[in-house]
Design an enzyme around this catalytic site. Sequence first.
Site, PDB file in Angstrom:
ATOM      1  N   LYS A   1       5.307  -4.214  -5.360  1.00 17.95           N
ATOM      2  CA  LYS A   1       6.764  -4.261  -5.451  1.00 17.95           C
ATOM      3  C   LYS A   1       7.420  -4.477  -4.094  1.00 17.95           C
ATOM      4  O   LYS A   1       8.323  -5.276  -3.962  1.00 17.95           O
ATOM      5  CB  LYS A   1       7.290  -2.972  -6.081  1.00 17.95           C
ATOM      6  CG  LYS A   1       8.784  -3.061  -6.288  1.00 17.95           C
ATOM      7  CD  LYS A   1       9.244  -2.291  -7.452  1.00 17.95           C
ATOM      8  CE  LYS A   1      10.704  -2.533  -7.724  1.00 17.95           C
ATOM      9  NZ  LYS A   1      10.967  -3.857  -8.311  1.00 17.95           N
TER      10      LYS A   1
ATOM     11  N   CYS B   1       0.861  -1.180   0.000  1.00 21.80           N
ATOM     12  CA  CYS B   1       0.000   0.000   0.000  1.00 21.80           C
ATOM     13  C   CYS B   1       0.900   1.233   0.000  1.00 21.80           C
ATOM     14  O   CYS B   1       1.955   1.257   0.635  1.00 21.80           O
ATOM     15  CB  CYS B   1      -0.926   0.116   1.196  1.00 21.80           C
ATOM     16  SG  CYS B   1      -2.111  -1.209   1.339  1.00 21.80           S
TER      17      CYS B   1
ATOM     18  N   ARG C   1       3.424  -0.119  -5.065  1.00 18.17           N
ATOM     19  CA  ARG C   1       3.213  -0.748  -3.764  1.00 18.17           C
ATOM     20  C   ARG C   1       1.869  -1.472  -3.648  1.00 18.17           C
ATOM     21  O   ARG C   1       1.598  -2.145  -2.660  1.00 18.17           O
ATOM     22  CB  ARG C   1       3.306   0.297  -2.647  1.00 18.17           C
ATOM     23  CG  ARG C   1       4.633   1.007  -2.590  1.00 18.17           C
ATOM     24  CD  ARG C   1       4.649   2.020  -1.488  1.00 18.17           C
ATOM     25  NE  ARG C   1       4.610   1.396  -0.195  1.00 18.17           N
ATOM     26  CZ  ARG C   1       5.670   0.991   0.500  1.00 18.17           C
ATOM     27  NH1 ARG C   1       6.874   1.180  -0.005  1.00 18.17           N
ATOM     28  NH2 ARG C   1       5.538   0.414   1.669  1.00 18.17           N
TER      29      ARG C   1
ATOM     30  N   ASN D   1      -0.887   1.551   5.749  1.00 16.43           N
ATOM     31  CA  ASN D   1      -0.099   0.524   5.076  1.00 16.43           C
ATOM     32  C   ASN D   1       0.340  -0.479   6.142  1.00 16.43           C
ATOM     33  O   ASN D   1       0.707  -0.068   7.233  1.00 16.43           O
ATOM     34  CB  ASN D   1       1.105   1.219   4.423  1.00 16.43           C
ATOM     35  CG  ASN D   1       2.234   0.276   4.086  1.00 16.43           C
ATOM     36  OD1 ASN D   1       2.009  -0.858   3.698  1.00 16.43           O
ATOM     37  ND2 ASN D   1       3.458   0.747   4.229  1.00 16.43           N
ATOM     38  N   GLY D   2       0.269  -1.797   5.835  1.00 18.99           N
ATOM     39  CA  GLY D   2       0.676  -2.798   6.822  1.00 18.99           C
ATOM     40  C   GLY D   2      -0.522  -3.380   7.548  1.00 18.99           C
ATOM     41  O   GLY D   2      -1.647  -3.291   7.064  1.00 18.99           O
TER      42      GLY D   2
ATOM     43  N   LYS E   1       9.978 -14.557 -13.558  1.00 18.85           N
ATOM     44  CA  LYS E   1       9.617 -13.389 -14.377  1.00 18.85           C
ATOM     45  C   LYS E   1       8.405 -13.726 -15.236  1.00 18.85           C
ATOM     46  O   LYS E   1       7.472 -12.937 -15.342  1.00 18.85           O
ATOM     47  CB  LYS E   1      10.773 -12.959 -15.303  1.00 18.85           C
ATOM     48  CG  LYS E   1      11.923 -12.268 -14.642  1.00 18.85           C
ATOM     49  CD  LYS E   1      11.692 -10.814 -14.314  1.00 18.85           C
ATOM     50  CE  LYS E   1      11.320 -10.567 -12.886  1.00 18.85           C
ATOM     51  NZ  LYS E   1      12.265 -10.685 -11.830  1.00 18.85           N
TER      52      LYS E   1
ATOM     53  N   GLU F   1      14.968 -17.568 -12.018  1.00 18.15           N
ATOM     54  CA  GLU F   1      14.566 -16.180 -12.245  1.00 18.15           C
ATOM     55  C   GLU F   1      13.708 -16.053 -13.510  1.00 18.15           C
ATOM     56  O   GLU F   1      12.708 -15.325 -13.534  1.00 18.15           O
ATOM     57  CB  GLU F   1      15.831 -15.300 -12.335  1.00 18.15           C
ATOM     58  CG  GLU F   1      15.625 -13.861 -12.769  1.00 18.15           C
ATOM     59  CD  GLU F   1      14.772 -13.038 -11.824  1.00 18.15           C
ATOM     60  OE1 GLU F   1      14.272 -13.576 -10.822  1.00 18.15           O
ATOM     61  OE2 GLU F   1      14.576 -11.857 -12.108  1.00 18.15           O
TER      62      GLU F   1
ATOM     63  N   HIS G   1      14.644 -36.495 -12.378  1.00 18.00           N
ATOM     64  CA  HIS G   1      14.049 -36.952 -11.117  1.00 18.00           C
ATOM     65  C   HIS G   1      12.572 -36.586 -11.012  1.00 18.00           C
ATOM     66  O   HIS G   1      12.007 -36.628  -9.919  1.00 18.00           O
ATOM     67  CB  HIS G   1      14.820 -36.364  -9.930  1.00 18.00           C
ATOM     68  CG  HIS G   1      16.233 -36.848  -9.860  1.00 18.00           C
ATOM     69  ND1 HIS G   1      16.558 -38.147  -9.545  1.00 18.00           N
ATOM     70  CD2 HIS G   1      17.415 -36.225 -10.099  1.00 18.00           C
ATOM     71  CE1 HIS G   1      17.871 -38.305  -9.567  1.00 18.00           C
ATOM     72  NE2 HIS G   1      18.423 -37.141  -9.912  1.00 18.00           N
TER      73      HIS G   1
ATOM     74  N   TRP H   1      -3.027  -2.463  -1.527  1.00 15.87           N
ATOM     75  CA  TRP H   1      -2.779  -3.878  -1.793  1.00 15.87           C
ATOM     76  C   TRP H   1      -3.530  -4.600  -0.684  1.00 15.87           C
ATOM     77  O   TRP H   1      -3.150  -4.538   0.487  1.00 15.87           O
ATOM     78  CB  TRP H   1      -1.289  -4.180  -1.723  1.00 15.87           C
ATOM     79  CG  TRP H   1      -0.945  -5.574  -2.155  1.00 15.87           C
ATOM     80  CD1 TRP H   1      -0.744  -6.009  -3.437  1.00 15.87           C
ATOM     81  CD2 TRP H   1      -0.758  -6.717  -1.310  1.00 15.87           C
ATOM     82  NE1 TRP H   1      -0.450  -7.350  -3.429  1.00 15.87           N
ATOM     83  CE2 TRP H   1      -0.458  -7.810  -2.149  1.00 15.87           C
ATOM     84  CE3 TRP H   1      -0.830  -6.932   0.061  1.00 15.87           C
ATOM     85  CZ2 TRP H   1      -0.214  -9.091  -1.663  1.00 15.87           C
ATOM     86  CZ3 TRP H   1      -0.597  -8.206   0.551  1.00 15.87           C
ATOM     87  CH2 TRP H   1      -0.283  -9.272  -0.313  1.00 15.87           C
TER      88      TRP H   1
ATOM     89  N   GLU I   1       5.166 -14.090 -13.082  1.00 16.89           N
ATOM     90  CA  GLU I   1       4.617 -12.904 -12.419  1.00 16.89           C
ATOM     91  C   GLU I   1       4.024 -11.891 -13.390  1.00 16.89           C
ATOM     92  O   GLU I   1       3.063 -11.218 -13.036  1.00 16.89           O
ATOM     93  CB  GLU I   1       5.600 -12.280 -11.423  1.00 16.89           C
ATOM     94  CG  GLU I   1       6.812 -11.587 -11.956  1.00 16.89           C
ATOM     95  CD  GLU I   1       7.667 -10.977 -10.824  1.00 16.89           C
ATOM     96  OE1 GLU I   1       8.864 -10.790 -11.058  1.00 16.89           O
ATOM     97  OE2 GLU I   1       7.151 -10.677  -9.745  1.00 16.89           O
TER      98      GLU I   1
HETATM   99  C1  AGP Z   1      10.753  -9.797  -8.367  1.00 15.11           C
HETATM  100  O1  AGP Z   1      10.433  -9.661  -9.698  1.00 15.11           O
HETATM  101  C2  AGP Z   1       9.681  -9.728  -7.419  1.00 15.11           C
HETATM  102  N1  AGP Z   1       8.599  -8.960  -7.753  1.00 15.11           N
HETATM  103  C3  AGP Z   1       9.936 -10.086  -5.981  1.00 15.11           C
HETATM  104  O2  AGP Z   1      10.201 -11.454  -5.981  1.00 15.11           O
HETATM  105  C4  AGP Z   1      11.060  -9.350  -5.210  1.00 15.11           C
HETATM  106  O3  AGP Z   1      12.299  -9.680  -5.724  1.00 15.11           O
HETATM  107  C5  AGP Z   1      10.943  -9.709  -3.726  1.00 15.11           C
HETATM  108  O4  AGP Z   1       9.697  -9.297  -3.239  1.00 15.11           O
HETATM  109  C6  AGP Z   1      12.056  -9.136  -2.890  1.00 15.11           C
HETATM  110  O5  AGP Z   1      12.054  -7.751  -2.895  1.00 15.11           O
HETATM  111  P1  AGP Z   1      13.281  -6.910  -2.342  1.00 15.11           P
HETATM  112  O6  AGP Z   1      14.443  -7.225  -3.201  1.00 15.11           O
HETATM  113  O7  AGP Z   1      12.831  -5.481  -2.461  1.00 15.11           O
HETATM  114  O8  AGP Z   1      13.498  -7.334  -0.924  1.00 15.11           O
END
Ligand code: AGP
Length: 606
Positions: free
Chosen positions: A601, A2, A27, A98-99, A482, A478, A501, A74, A485
């Site tokens: 984010k 948020c 956020r 927020n939180g 990507k 990764e 496996h 959020w 998400e």
């Molecule tokens: C990455 O594309 C993500 N959206 C997410 O996994 C991110 O890397 C993770 O939340 C950690 O964030 P930070 O590096 O700000 O701690």
Amino acid sequence: MCGIVGALTGRPAAPLMLDALRRLEYRGYDSAGLATIQDGKLHRRRAAGKLSELDAVVAADPLPGTSGVGHTRWATHGPPTVENAHPHIAGRVAVVHNGIIENYAELKAGLKADGVTFTSDTDTEVVAHLLDRAIRAGQTPQAAMAALMPRLTGAFAFVVLVAGEDDLLLAARRVSPLAIGLGDGEAFVGSDAVALAPLTRRIVYLEDGDWAVLRRSGVEVFRDAGVPVERREQISTVSAAMVGKGNYRHFMEKEIHEQPEAIAHTLNAVLDPGTGRATVPYPLDAPDIPKITIVAAGTSYYAGLAARYWFESLAGIATEVELASEFRDRDVVLPERGVTIAVTQSGESLDTLMAVRQAKALGQRILAIVNVPESTIARESDGVLLTRAGPEFGVASTKATAAQLTAFCALAIALGRANGRLSEERAIELRDALAGLPSRVGEALHHEARYVRIAHDLARARDVLYLGRGLSYPIALEGALKLKEITYVHAEGYAAGEMKHGPIALIDENVPVVIVAPTDRWFEKTASNVSEVRARGGRVILLTDAAGAERLGESDDHVVVLPTVDPVVAPILYLVPVQLLAYYAAVEKGTDADQPRNLAKSVTVE
Ligand code: AGP
């Protein structure tokens, strides 16, 4: 998560708060809202969905007033409806939050027993009611806040606007970040300094546990039930010019293309310009470190996995990599004199912050590898190594990852030299390889037509596998993250050796298999896996270099040939194709690469 903002200004507050919320949308973007004061009364507009929905509501029904609060949500408590959108109002009080207020259920039960009616499912609304009742009972807003703070538990930040108080905002921070901006006869507050960048660069960061009284003339900061404290004003390093998309369609596209600079700037910061060597920062500079423990989340965790290879092979230091969310809930055993490295773009991920606090409590010294210098994790760590990627807005992390990998690799080389494990000759070769990366990454960016063609297939797949061995394994993980998400296509990253496996059962002509395979010490084994996939009719998409393509390439269309680099630095280069394949697949599918559904984010809830 948020994003929250507040403004006390001489101009119409709504447009400038909307603008600040746009920079906080990373956020969360489930719903949004604003409240202002005009003629002593509260006015509010809210909308479900992205900020553009609120824009439309405000355009149709403008909000008057020069002071106000705003929010982009959020959802944690209650679905993303208008009723659950912030600000929440009770009587004279409007709150953006927020939180999580962890003891909200108990507080809510008490209020309900007293006859209070709630209009939302949120935890936030209890704050509005508690403050309103105290003010109605005759307390000043400041006294009401001082009495409220010790009653709340959880990790949160909130900002309060009170009807009849046109020159007052109350702001509180427990764990979740909050920055106060000072202008000329104006005051602002926001979840980060980036949100406030076009308004002011004079920032006062609240510390964990602080709360503040803002007026146009300035800010007073308190702790607990009202003990005044001094907080230093700083000049933010973020300028308004850094926060736009430029000529790119998405922040993600822009940030992928900024990776040559992100790598170069990080290297410049890590390497001594005189000697070309990296200095090992405190607390990693101690001799005989028994073990390095890396804690992180998401993409940053994958950067940590690559770092483990480097720390072990270049510096011979035992290294473990832990998901922060798991680490903090285990009875972890850590050696005396151990160092914990927290790697994080935002410096605010709550899981990582809690892991840092746990490691500290267990006697570890902490190094933060972080992209936001003023962040909570940067401030709570014993040493800081700043990545220099610049502000990252795309929810999918890209340039920050390249900077994290660069910093880790340079650090491992420096540690290897410091403990004699690495020869000076090899260290020079590796530093040269790192220095050459901005150009190699620039070249890797220029295969657009090929990426678009392959992304077309990925966008249509139901499942995609990503395979890699050794240093390419974190890149496979990764790549899969990507893709899922930002396109919502199901993807899994696997260590190539693990395929036999289990995952091999998934392979048929409908499952694209992206194989990350630079010619390195693991290449021949990965080559066997490529044959195994092809033998089962699987569609291989090969990311490799010229030698690898010659050895393995069958269909040119599905091979991306990257520049040849020293295998040690290859993961940094191979980030580019996995990022761009996901990005173009999102463009093809029409999903929002910058604001994928359900994500935010900076993840500041557990
Ligand atoms: C990455 O594309 C993500 N959206 C997410 O996994 C991110 O890397 C993770 O939340 C950690 O964030 P930070 O590096 O700000 O701690």
